[in-house]
Design a protein around this motif. Sequence first.
Motif, PDB file in Angstrom:
ATOM      1  N   PHE A  40      -1.202  -1.070  -4.411  1.00 15.10           N
ATOM      2  CA  PHE A  40      -2.388  -0.307  -4.017  1.00 15.10           C
ATOM      3  C   PHE A  40      -1.979   1.127  -3.668  1.00 15.10           C
ATOM      4  O   PHE A  40      -1.047   1.354  -2.889  1.00 15.10           O
ATOM      5  N   TYR A  89      -6.285  -0.245  -6.425  1.00 13.70           N
ATOM      6  CA  TYR A  89      -5.229  -1.041  -7.034  1.00 13.70           C
ATOM      7  C   TYR A  89      -4.816  -0.453  -8.383  1.00 13.70           C
ATOM      8  O   TYR A  89      -5.662  -0.034  -9.179  1.00 13.70           O
ATOM      9  N   ILE A  92       0.858  -1.187   0.000  1.00 14.77           N
ATOM     10  CA  ILE A  92       0.000   0.000   0.000  1.00 14.77           C
ATOM     11  C   ILE A  92       0.891   1.232   0.000  1.00 14.77           C
ATOM     12  O   ILE A  92       1.670   1.460   0.925  1.00 14.77           O
ATOM     13  N   ALA A 117      -8.971  -2.683  -0.671  1.00 14.08           N
ATOM     14  CA  ALA A 117      -7.774  -3.526  -0.648  1.00 14.08           C
ATOM     15  C   ALA A 117      -8.123  -4.983  -0.407  1.00 14.08           C
ATOM     16  O   ALA A 117      -7.453  -5.896  -0.905  1.00 14.08           O
TER      17      ALA A 117
END
Length: 372
Positions: free
Chosen positions: A325, A317, A196, A349
Amino acid sequence: MTPYDFIIVGAGMAGASAAYELAKDARVLVLEKEDQPGYHATGRSAAFFSETYGNAVIRQITCAARPFFENPPPDIFSTPLLSPSGALFIGRADQRQAVEQYVAETASPDCEVTLSPASFALEKCPILREDYVDSCAWEPKSEAIDVAALLQGFLTGARQRGAELRTRHPVNALKWQNGLWRMQAGDQDFAASVVINAAGAWADNLATLAGLNELGLKPMRRSMAVIDGPSDMNTRDWPLVIDVDETFYFKPDGNRLWLSPADETPSQPCDAWADDLDIAYAVERFEQATTLKVARVHHTWAGLRTFAPDKSPIVGYDPRAKGFFWLAGQGGYGIQTSPTMARLAAALAKAEMLPADLSEIDPALLSPERFV
């Protein structure tokens, strides 16, 4: 090496809040290159909660965050996160149309904003000049945010749920290999199914490290100065005062005032500092609008507010790389939107349905696909 479900790069407000939401049922690692979380944009924010601030998408996300701010989880937040203040968006005679337009665009059944005369503005902030202010927009439910408490609460909650935090771990290498993202951070190696990207001003840099083209994020410097308030007045209950065209603003901090030229100066990702000329502009505009003369600037600083090209956040994403992400581009709205953004990010996510109270938010308006 046991892989994590999610590795979050960046422990500012975006990364900390996402970790809090994801760690409920996933193995989460948060990596931060600095000694302390929130060192850059989060730690330098003069944040306030305003449901009129930003474009329509930002306002929608902010409104959805109010229940969290008003009733935060008591196990991680022991003090209120909001302090009543209100916000005055002031305008000169030549800005009356802008004030009226601001009210027309932002007022809604869920957000009270009223058009008020100059006398109302002077009542709320007595140092405003009668010959300067012509009208104002008044947002009574705008409130100051305790940024430090919010960040520490998210970090505490994330740890209680099992998330790990490692500071002084800059990401040096990142690649997709055998179904996992493998990275070198500091002097250690890590792996995860999902990375992330909550790296703030460095978000495009992290994407480049992963072999992806940048999305066009632009870090913008915002400067701030601390000055004395009037010695014969109690400033503590004054509202946030913003020029309707956002050329300067000021807010009380005890008996002093925080003052900004509301600058958006393009910058490379860096440890930002205030430019003397920007501070001089802020002082000049403040003195034109008020009866107070600035005798001394006590302290200055600057932070980077990072914007996507359309000034809406990037959450979702990346279609070009499995498991990469984005949680970036929060601009100047990242603090007030963080509770909502974290819940959105966690649902997207994990490929889950959005929470019912967020179902009217269109993820396509936030998706990185709009810039690919």
